[in-house]
Enzyme design. Sequence first.
Site, PDB file in Angstrom:
ATOM      1  N   ARG A 306       0.838  -1.205   0.000  1.00 23.76           N
ATOM      2  CA  ARG A 306       0.000   0.000   0.000  1.00 23.76           C
ATOM      3  C   ARG A 306       0.872   1.254   0.000  1.00 23.76           C
ATOM      4  NH1 ARG A 306      -5.138  -2.038   3.765  1.00 23.76           N
ATOM      5  NH2 ARG A 306      -5.969  -3.274   2.052  1.00 23.76           N
ATOM      6  N   TRP A 447      -5.640  -1.156  -7.000  1.00 26.98           N
ATOM      7  CA  TRP A 447      -5.152  -2.408  -6.384  1.00 26.98           C
ATOM      8  C   TRP A 447      -4.760  -2.210  -4.921  1.00 26.98           C
ATOM      9  CZ3 TRP A 447      -0.172  -3.285  -9.880  1.00 26.98           C
ATOM     10  CH2 TRP A 447       0.818  -2.376  -9.522  1.00 26.98           C
ATOM     11  N   GLU A 448      -4.395  -3.305  -4.274  1.00 32.34           N
ATOM     12  CA  GLU A 448      -4.041  -3.319  -2.841  1.00 32.34           C
ATOM     13  C   GLU A 448      -5.189  -2.809  -1.974  1.00 32.34           C
ATOM     14  OE1 GLU A 448      -1.615  -4.962  -2.393  1.00 32.34           O
ATOM     15  OE2 GLU A 448      -0.477  -4.707  -4.241  1.00 32.34           O
ATOM     16  N   GLY A 449      -6.419  -3.079  -2.403  1.00 36.74           N
ATOM     17  CA  GLY A 449      -7.590  -2.559  -1.716  1.00 36.74           C
ATOM     18  C   GLY A 449      -7.896  -1.214  -2.335  1.00 36.74           C
TER      19      GLY A 449
END
Length: 608
Positions: A306, A447-449
């Site tokens: 993140r 991405w990555e949440g």
Amino acid sequence: MPAKFSHSTRDHKFILKEWLDLKKVFETERFKGGYSVEDLDFILENAWKGARDAVAPSCADSDHIGCRFENGKVLTPPSTKDAYFFIVNNGFGANNVNPEDSSALPVTVLWALYEYFIAANPGLQTYWLANSGCAGLIRDFGSDELKRAYLPMLYSGQWSGTMDLTEPQAGSDVGDSTTKAVPTGEPGAYLIKGTKCFISGGEQDITENIVHLTLARIEGAAPGTRGLSLFVVPKYLPDENGKPGAWNDITCAGIEHKLGLRGSSTCVISYGDEGKCRGFLLGSPPGEDGMAQGMAQMFKMMNEERLMSGLSGCALAASAYHSAVQYCSERIQGRPTANPKSGRCAIIKHEDVKRMLLFQKAHVEAFRAMALQTFWWVDIENHSTDPELHKQARVFLEINTPIVKAWCSDAALQCISEALQCYGGYGFSEEYPAAELYRDARIYPIWEGTNYIQSLDLIGRKMTMKKGEVFLAWVRHIQEFAEANKDAAGFEKEFEILLGTLGKYMGILKTLQGYLTVPGMPQLYATRVLHATGKLWGAKLLLEMALIAKKKMDELGKDHFDYAFYQGKVASARFFTRNILPEIGALGEVLKTGDSTALEAQESIFFA
Ligand SMILES: Cc1cc2nc3c(=O)[nH]c(=O)nc-3n(C[C@H](O)[C@H](O)[C@H](O)COP(=O)(O)OP(=O)(O)OC[C@H]3O[C@@H](n4cnc5c(N)ncnc54)[C@H](O)[C@@H]3O)c2cc1C
């Protein structure tokens, strides 16, 4: 035209040598006797040259040729492999998480120079950046046997690591994963069956083996994320000599054809089509209550990724900014407003172009400061023995991470859009770098949440830790800084605005608190509150750096070659505080009126 490498080391040197206290990190047991602050210029210059000469030339292939999928194999663009091995063979790969490597760099420094490599070829980052996270998890949670078999190969980059969470029906809702793990009877070994999608670097022709860190549910484990365990699932099982041995029944079913990051393979991965895919559990199996450890373990890697997403936004926005400055100083169009008779001029002289450039410059410096300060806290948490600093590190990491991920990646797109605008029609053309940067950077908010998931994390978890006390202490740091400097000569107006905005921000928190019991309202405002928090923190960091820069300007005098750099730091802080920070007040007003039009909107209006 591929994203031309146009980066500078100047701001990184300022951040690492004049602003962050890197000595505190270099003096820890881990780094004592290794590199020091005096080596930073050389380290940064060296990496910058490597990025320009060895990595940037692969960017054109990456974007123009992209990855191909033929007969179950992924063919990466031709120059990808050399660029990958340049990075991992020159000490910039996962060797840093190897506790025995005495030449390792603190992550604060490493990530400063990763900005150059990411900018040099954004499509390459997914092949090397996950290696350290993957190795770190095996180092922390793997059995001795797993450590022996995988760590040396991941540290050296001979094998690459991936993170495998997403499934077609389980994107933001990772807990809905259906990939299964069935015990084999052999301790720690399971048979894995399922399909993951969107796996970056899931299949490629660069490294001789790929280590998939895969989330799967052991039979009988709890539903949702609580029941997911984490497995080491190699493409080839290591043989007795540590070399890739038998194929492990993992296939790539296809790759995505994407808007950007075309040189990065984004794969559908199928495990156990022949019932023979073996995965090796990290940590312990779920207890009697069905609770598993996988998600908590994966979060260690995900938090790093993140921060990487926020820093990547910074890297691409910085590239776009530097290219735009160059273009604006060469493109002749129009006459200066103040003196039209002086003839045609470069567009950098026009008011609106200068506004766009300063918008980008101020934001990029705020992104970089946020990301690198947070990596400094990672170093402190990992290596400092000072208990007070250690405690603070946890708090800052918890709160900073979703902001770095989401605010930097969202605002980076605005910056690249402004850079593109500086080029006029040429910006819209693929002949100039802004177009590719805009396409490539579009992934970071996803991405990555997704960034919405980050904002839920901020308002739902981080702001409520210890009944809100922890977050209020985080805001208090900004308040104390503003109070302490409100009379700083030349910055009185900026601190007046900061203090006024802090009051409005506290009002936002209070209003938000009042909405906690109103279904849908916190969710409706979550993203905007995260953006406001990013702006508040960004202004604080820019002002902190500007105070140092102002002193330096006074010391050096106008004729010094470096005067303009420090003057620029002050201009960034002034512009951001006076132009961007006040937007928080507007959100406060919107929140107070509690507009819920979007909540109440009938879905039918979208189809009408
Ligand atoms: C290029 C690329 C590389 C990737 N690499 C990897 C990788 O290496 N490993 C991996 O595991 N995954 C990877 N992903 C997957 C990525 O993490 C997911 O795409 C992302 O988490 C979103 O999931 P989704 O695509 O299913 O979207 P969805 O979850 O369907 O979301 C769609 C939209 O709805 C919103 N939304 C979803 N749920 C809610 C809710 N409850 N409330 C409000 N809004 C909601 C989202 O914020 C989003 O805007 C990659 C994706 C891409 C495109």
